[in-house]
Every structure is written in C-alpha cells, then in structure tokens.
Motif scaffolding. Structure first.
Motif, PDB file in Angstrom:
ATOM      1  N   GLU A  86      21.298  21.678  -9.981  1.00  0.00           N
ATOM      2  CA  GLU A  86      19.862  21.411  -9.912  1.00  0.00           C
ATOM      3  C   GLU A  86      19.582  19.922 -10.064  1.00  0.00           C
ATOM      4  O   GLU A  86      18.733  19.366  -9.368  1.00  0.00           O
ATOM      5  CB  GLU A  86      19.130  22.204 -11.001  1.00  0.00           C
ATOM      6  N   ALA A  87      20.318  19.287 -10.982  1.00  0.00           N
ATOM      7  CA  ALA A  87      20.124  17.846 -11.166  1.00  0.00           C
ATOM      8  C   ALA A  87      20.443  17.114  -9.870  1.00  0.00           C
ATOM      9  O   ALA A  87      19.761  16.157  -9.501  1.00  0.00           O
ATOM     10  CB  ALA A  87      21.002  17.336 -12.309  1.00  0.00           C
ATOM     11  N   GLY A  88      21.467  17.578  -9.166  1.00  0.00           N
ATOM     12  CA  GLY A  88      21.824  16.977  -7.881  1.00  0.00           C
ATOM     13  C   GLY A  88      20.675  17.065  -6.888  1.00  0.00           C
ATOM     14  O   GLY A  88      20.316  16.075  -6.251  1.00  0.00           O
ATOM     15  N   TYR A  89      20.063  18.257  -6.789  1.00  0.00           N
ATOM     16  CA  TYR A  89      18.922  18.408  -5.880  1.00  0.00           C
ATOM     17  C   TYR A  89      17.755  17.545  -6.340  1.00  0.00           C
ATOM     18  O   TYR A  89      17.062  16.915  -5.546  1.00  0.00           O
ATOM     19  CB  TYR A  89      18.461  19.870  -5.822  1.00  0.00           C
ATOM     20  N   ASP A  90      17.548  17.531  -7.649  1.00  0.00           N
ATOM     21  CA  ASP A  90      16.416  16.796  -8.204  1.00  0.00           C
ATOM     22  C   ASP A  90      16.514  15.308  -7.887  1.00  0.00           C
ATOM     23  O   ASP A  90      15.510  14.636  -7.673  1.00  0.00           O
ATOM     24  CB  ASP A  90      16.387  17.011  -9.721  1.00  0.00           C
ATOM     25  N   LEU A  91      17.753  14.801  -7.845  1.00  0.00           N
ATOM     26  CA  LEU A  91      17.949  13.377  -7.575  1.00  0.00           C
ATOM     27  C   LEU A  91      18.008  13.091  -6.080  1.00  0.00           C
ATOM     28  O   LEU A  91      18.409  12.011  -5.674  1.00  0.00           O
ATOM     29  CB  LEU A  91      19.220  12.891  -8.259  1.00  0.00           C
ATOM     30  N   GLY A  92      17.647  14.092  -5.282  1.00  0.00           N
ATOM     31  CA  GLY A  92      17.546  13.840  -3.848  1.00  0.00           C
ATOM     32  C   GLY A  92      18.766  14.244  -3.049  1.00  0.00           C
ATOM     33  O   GLY A  92      18.859  13.908  -1.879  1.00  0.00           O
ATOM     34  N   GLY A  93      19.713  14.942  -3.677  1.00  0.00           N
ATOM     35  CA  GLY A  93      20.923  15.340  -2.966  1.00  0.00           C
ATOM     36  C   GLY A  93      20.651  16.445  -1.961  1.00  0.00           C
ATOM     37  O   GLY A  93      19.717  17.218  -2.108  1.00  0.00           O
ATOM     38  N   THR A  94      21.481  16.508  -0.918  1.00  0.00           N
ATOM     39  CA  THR A  94      21.392  17.610   0.039  1.00  0.00           C
ATOM     40  C   THR A  94      22.511  18.594  -0.295  1.00  0.00           C
ATOM     41  O   THR A  94      23.412  18.263  -1.066  1.00  0.00           O
ATOM     42  CB  THR A  94      21.593  17.104   1.469  1.00  0.00           C
ATOM     43  N   SER A 145      25.944  17.033   0.290  1.00  0.00           N
ATOM     44  CA  SER A 145      26.377  15.966  -0.621  1.00  0.00           C
ATOM     45  C   SER A 145      26.623  16.518  -2.018  1.00  0.00           C
ATOM     46  O   SER A 145      27.501  16.037  -2.737  1.00  0.00           O
ATOM     47  CB  SER A 145      25.357  14.827  -0.648  1.00  0.00           C
ATOM     48  N   ILE A 146      25.870  17.552  -2.412  1.00  0.00           N
ATOM     49  CA  ILE A 146      26.099  18.157  -3.729  1.00  0.00           C
ATOM     50  C   ILE A 146      27.440  18.870  -3.735  1.00  0.00           C
ATOM     51  O   ILE A 146      28.212  18.764  -4.690  1.00  0.00           O
ATOM     52  CB  ILE A 146      24.942  19.103  -4.082  1.00  0.00           C
ATOM     53  N   GLU A 190      30.076  15.969  -3.777  1.00  0.00           N
ATOM     54  CA  GLU A 190      30.156  15.065  -4.923  1.00  0.00           C
ATOM     55  C   GLU A 190      30.165  15.772  -6.271  1.00  0.00           C
ATOM     56  O   GLU A 190      30.586  15.192  -7.265  1.00  0.00           O
ATOM     57  CB  GLU A 190      28.988  14.071  -4.885  1.00  0.00           C
TER      58      GLU A 190
END
Ligand SMILES: Nc1ncnc2c1ncn2[C@@H]1O[C@H](COP(=O)(O)OP(=O)(O)OP(=O)(O)O)[C@@H](O)[C@H]1O
Ligand SMILES: [Mg+2]
Lengths: 288, 368
Positions: free
Chosen positions: A184-192, A195-196, A199
């Motif tokens: 969720e943090a990945g999505y929140d920071l703009g990740g697709t 990329s999530i 990475e």
C-alpha cells in the motif's frame, strides 16, 4: 559437573542427526567414491585411477547428455517459477482464511498419489489415442491422431507439473511474510503495479524464489521417472544414463563416477545461481 | 459550500462494510497548512476514514475533495496525498536513500536530482547523511522521521498519519509530539493525524475532530473541545472528568438544581437550557475545576461545597490528584493544588471541595 551434564545432553540430541548424516549420506558416498576411482583392467582386476572420470569427458554422449539435462532442468525451473509465482502471489496476498487453505490444499492434492501414477496420468492425456488427441480430432482441428508424447515439451510439462508444489510452498511462505502495508505504501507513493512488483515484492520474495529454484532444479536434475516415461527411450536424461550403467551394463565404476560428477556439477550450478542472485545459502534456507 | 482555502473537504462520507457502518456521514474541512487531528476510541472508524482519504477504500457514499478536486474514483497512486503508516512501512529491502527516493523514481525524476532532493529532505528532518544505511540501522524515532521524509519529498497537498507514534515508547512519544508539530510548521503542509491518545491530539492540533462509532461528535480547537464539549461522549473522552449521574429537581433560568443518585444537591449553570424538571442528566466535572480546602470558612456561597473524606492520594508529580468520597458516597477525583499546601494530606482526612456552577457540564442522559 553441570556443564558436563549439559554437554552430554547436547551430544545425545546431536546423535540422531549425526547418525543419519554418517550412515545414510557420508558412508554411501565414500563407498561410491571408492568404486568410482577403481578402473577395471581385467576380470575381477581393479586399479586405482581417474579413468572413469576421463571417460565422461572423452565421450561426447556423456557430457552432452549432462549439458542437455542441466539446460532442460534450468528451463524447467524458470518455467516453474514463472507459473508458480502468480499462483503463490494469489494464494498469499489475494485470498484470506478458508479460501487460502483450500487453494493451498488443491496445490497439494496431486502429491497424494505417487509420482508414477501422476506421470501415467499425463501419458493418458498426451498419447496418440489419448484424451487431447481424440478431442482435437472430434473438434476437427486435426485430421489424424497426434502424438504429443516422447518429445522434450512433454518432458518439460511433466517436470514442471511434478515440481511446482516445491516452488509454490516457499514462495507462499515468503510472500505471506510481506506486510500488506508495504504494498500500500508503494501505491501511496505513486508506484504502479509493475514497479511495486519489481522494487518491493520480488526483492522481498528473493529468498523464497532462490530456495524454490534450488529445490526444483535439484528435483528436475535428479528426476528419473518423468523423462523416461514422457520422453521415451531416447529422452537422454543423465540419471537415466547412470541407471543404465549400474543396472544394464553392470559398470558400477563408471556409474559411480557419473553419479559423483552429477553431484559436483549440480552443486557448481547452484553455487553460480546463488552468486548471480546475490543470495547466500544460509539466508535462503534460514527464512523458509 | 466548499471553502477555497480548505485543502481537504469531506461531505457526508459514509463507509458500509457488509451490514456494518464504519464511517457514518462525516463532513469536515481542513484549512490549508493546518494540523487536523481525528481523535476517537479504538474501532470507531478512524483508520477506515483515513484509508478512504488515501484511496485504499472507496466510500459507500459522500464526496471527498482535495484542493477542490473530487477524489472519488481516483486510485491512491494518483492522489496528491501521502500516508505515514502505523508501522511506518519502510521498505526493508532498500536503503534509507532508496526508500525516500522511491516516490521520485516513480515520477521519473533524474538520478542526480533524486539524490539531491533526498539529501535535502533528510537534512530537513534532521538526519543528514543516513541515506546509505539500512532501515534496521535506525532508532524508532529516526525511522519515524524517515517515514515522514519519504512522504514530504513528494510535496503532497495533505499528509495523512495513522497513529504513527503508537509503536514508540512513552518517553520518545512525548518527544516526537513536539517534533511532529514543528515539522508540520516547517513544511507548512496540511497534516491529518489520527490517534486515540487525547494528549497527542490536544498538544499538536489546530483542530480536533472527536469521533465515536463512525460519527464526528465535535470539531473544534483543542481548548473548545476540552472546555466546551458538545456531547457527553466528548466530555468523557477528552481529558479526565468526574461523572455524576443526577436528576433535575429545579430549573431557574440558566441555573439548574440537581439531585444526585445519592440525594446530594448541586447547582449547575448551563448555557442554553433544554432540560426540564425530572429529567436524568450526566454531570461532568474536571478534576482541576474543584478546589480543596481544609475549612469551610473561606468558601464562596455560590459554590457547590461538600465535606468529603480522602480515600487515597495519588502522587504523580505535577499531575498528583486526590480521590475523595462525598457525603452521598460519590467518588470524586480532585487535582492536587500545585502550591504544596496539601502535601501532608492522608487517606481518612476530612476536606472540603468546592466548585463553581459554571465549571460543570451537564448533558441529558442518553435514552437506552
Ligand atoms: N475490511 C473490513 N470489513 C469489515 N469490517 C471492517 C473492515 N475494516 C474495518 N472494519 C470495522 O470497522 C470498524 C472501524 O475500524 P477502523 O480500523 O477504522 O478502527 P480504528 O478507529 O482505526 O481503530 P484502532 O484505533 O483500533 O485502529 C471496526 O469495528 C472494524 O471491525
Ligand atoms: Mg486504526
């Protein structure tokens, strides 16, 4: 006094595993090694030397078969990973509670029957008069019966099928330990999604991926039944070749040497794989 | 209706989980650059509300606007908000620098530019030169600051924080309270902070919303929420308060005479009177609103005075208090005066308590 007693306890606890190691693993290998370095010079006459090993490198059939076995096993491992990862991700991250247990059990059901029966199952599907061939004919997609058995693709299908569980289990375990809030943090920071996956999820799952790959690779390399049954007589699988030396040719010396080479070369490939993925064996095995 | 100055506006936001309403018609505005807290007990729907703002859950009904733009249907990676998770959710497989730079990488910012901005933001949160470290090489408070830096580097319109101090120990929590407030002022970003700890909310916030069972009971500045709670729930939840059940026995304009369950009388002044004789009420009285004295002589006639027995003295430095039992058997918590004149108080001593009628808050008893 007390430390003596605790030491005794330590050795007593260690005894079964030591016994297991020595009697079942080390002793047979020493025996095998002794056999492998004796050359037959005449009837019942043996000499110590590395002639059997030289035979492996001298005869292209041997090392080509080995290379073929290794490459096919690597390919099977990669395919298993590609197929197993989405399954494991789905089980670990997208299902909860009972569905999760059910799916996990469904992955395991094929393993309740023996490998032999499983492989015959595939033969029933793939042979000329088998289910797939007849269905294709009924649908009018092919004019005559098609033989899907006895080729490399059939071996590959069999190998992936037999080993997928050993990929899914460690992957589910590591992916389960990935905290959802990281994704969720990945999505929140703009990740697709991609990329999530690249990475966050894959770096986290790396120990599971590597341990799954090691197990699947070793299982494929050492598999005997599947290549013989699905690949036919000319499957050219290294374990089959070792079997032939021992059982058909009664050449235990060369058979042992080939067995030892299999051990050494497969260890080398695993070592190389670990180095390339920057994982250590203790890290990989310790986490699953 | 929507105020142009507000960064975040919610209108009748509702979230239903199969048959259960977790967030119930919540409306509020958060002015630009302010620190807004949502305070409520566990399970009241705070996280659900915050996750709707972040985009991880979609509201069942209602509207949500950030900088005037409706966010309904916008996925979390497209919203100009960032969230600091309860357990921070730093990526353990990346270095600190990669963690902070993650959002910038997703935006396709150049490598050297990322390195510069990461260093800059780490500097601003007081952690220069840690970018090469692993996440487990930092202390709890440092991780906290990295988590904030990771969001702030993206310059979000609104920063959401879900009980970020919950995992820290008491001492560090006290310290981080002050630090968070100053970070908010330094970044001049709108913070929406959720907590169940009233002291965190009171210390840091410009505005507090008190939430209970999915609904906002009151929105106001900390002193309003503390001194003029709108509902019995707010009065009981924010700060310490003595709760006395009573019944209205006489009404005289703004003055009420109440009789407690143990038939002691008291006078209470209320701002607007909707109560009538015979109605059951709850009276909330702050411990610090009660004065202690050893004799009844100097006491004002307007006050509610009663003679009590000390049952226990709770020494806690500046927050020491005394528990007394009045004639009717009610246990009342009284703040110990800071002057030290009651330092020799013991259990069993006789004291007088007095409080002014306008210090108490009075709410009609909730009908069961
Ligand atoms: N996915 C869900 N499905 C069903 N009910 C849920 C779900 N998520 C939360 N709830 C319920 O909604 C209510 C509010 O949950 P929420 O997590 O928002 O509480 P909270 O105020 O954040 O509590 P805490 O302070 O303990 O974190 C709870 O009663 C919870 O059981
Ligand atoms: Mg919560």
């Amino acid at each position: 006094m007390k430390s003596d007693a605790s030491k005794l306890g330590f050795y007593l606890l260690l005894a079964p595993i030591l016994l297991w190691l020595i009697v079942l693993i080390i002793l047979p290998h020493i025996g095998l090694f002794m056999v492998s370095i004796s050359e037959k010079v005449g009837p019942r006459e043996f000499e110590t030397g590395f002639g059997n090993y030289a035979a492996f490198f001298g005869e292209p059939l041997y090392w080509r078969t080995f290379a073929r076995t290794a490459i096919m096993s690597i390919l099977a491992t990669a395919l298993t990973l590609i197929l197993g990862f989405p399954i494991a991700y789905y089980i670990a991250k997208l299902t909860r509670g009972r569905t999760k247990t059910t799916l996990f059990l469904m992955c395991m059901i094929p393993f309740w029957v023996s490998e032999l029966v499983r492989t015959f199952g595939w033969m029933i599907l793939l042979r000329e008069t088998g289910v797939i061939s007849t269905t294709l004919q009924r649908l009018g997609l092919v004019s005559g019966p098609v033989e899907l058995l006895y080729n490399d693709a059939a071996i590959m299908v069999g190998l992936v099928y037999t080993s997928i569980l050993f990929m899914v289990v460690p992957l589910v375990t590591t992916l389960d330990s990935l905290d959802d809030s990281l994704i969720e943090a990945g999505y929140d920071l703009g990740g697709t999604s991609s990329s999530i996956m690249r990475e966050i999820v894959i770096p986290h799952a790396m120990p599971g991926i590597v341990s799954g790959c090691i197990v699947v690779f070793m299982l494929s390399l050492g598999n005997y039944l599947t290549p013989i049954l699905l690949g036919g007589k000319d499957s050219l699988w290294f374990t089959g070749m070792i079997y032939t030396q021992f059982i058909t040719r009664f050449n235990w010396e060369l058979g042992s040497a080939l067995g030892f080479l299999l051990l050494a070369l497969s260890s080398a490939i695993v070592f190389l794989g670990l180095k390339l993925s920057k994982q250590s064996l203790s890290n990989t095995m310790g986490r699953t | 209706m929507t105020n142009i100055e507000s960064d975040l506006a919610c209108r009748d936001l509702t979230k239903d989980f199969d048959g259960f309403r977790a967030v119930d018609h919540v409306s509020f505005d958060v002015p630009k650059g302010s620190f807004f807290s949502i305070l409520g007990p566990s399970g009241c729907g705070k996280t659900t509300l915050l996750r709707m703002i972040a985009g991880f859950q979609s509201p069942s009904s209602g509207d949500l606007r950030i900088k005037g733009r409706s966010m309904i249907g916008v996925p979390p990676n497209r919203r100009p908000v960032s969230m600091v998770f309860q357990h921070l959710a730093l990526f353990p497989t990346m270095s600190i620098g990669d963690n902070v730079g993650f959002g910038l990488r997703q935006r396709g910012v150049g490598r050297s530019e990322i390195a510069r901005r990461v260093e800059e933001v780490l500097d601003r949160v007081g952690l220069p030169g840690v970018s090469a470290r692993r996440t487990d090489q930092l202390s709890g408070g440092q991780k906290q600051r990295v988590a904030i830096a990771r969001c702030m580097v993206l310059e979000p319109d609104v920063l959401l924080l879900d009980e970020p101090l919950g995992a820290l120990d008491l001492k560090l929590r006290e310290h981080m309270k002050v630090e968070l407030k100053s970070l908010q002022a330094a970044f001049d970003t709108t913070f929406v902070y959720i907590t169940h700890d009233q002291s965190e909310a009171l210390v840091m916030s410009d505005n507090i919303a008190v939430m209970n069972q999915g609904r906002f009971e009151q929105i106001g500045a900390p002193h309003e929420v503390y001194h003029a709670p709108h509902t019995a729930f707010v009065a009981g939840f924010v700060g310490d308060a003595n709760r006395i059940d009573a019944r209205v026995s006489a009404v005289n304009g703004h003055f009420l005479t109440l009789t407690s369950a143990a038939s002691t009388e008291m006078k209470v002044k209320v701002a607007d009177n909707s109560l009538s004789v015979g109605q059951g009420v709850q009276v909330f009285l702050r411990p610090e609103a009660i004065e202690l004295s050893k004799t009844s002589k100097s006491l004002d006639g307007d006050h509610n005075v009663s003679q009590c027995t000390v049952t226990s003295v709770l020494f806690n430095g500046a927050n020491s208090s005394v528990i007394v039992r009045d004639a009717g058997g009610n246990m009342i918590n009284v703040a110990m005066p800071q002057t030290g004149s009651f330092a020799d108080l013991h259990a069993g001593d006789m004291v007088f308590t007095s409080w002014h009628p306008n210090k108490a808050r009075c709410y009609p008893l909730a009908r069961a």
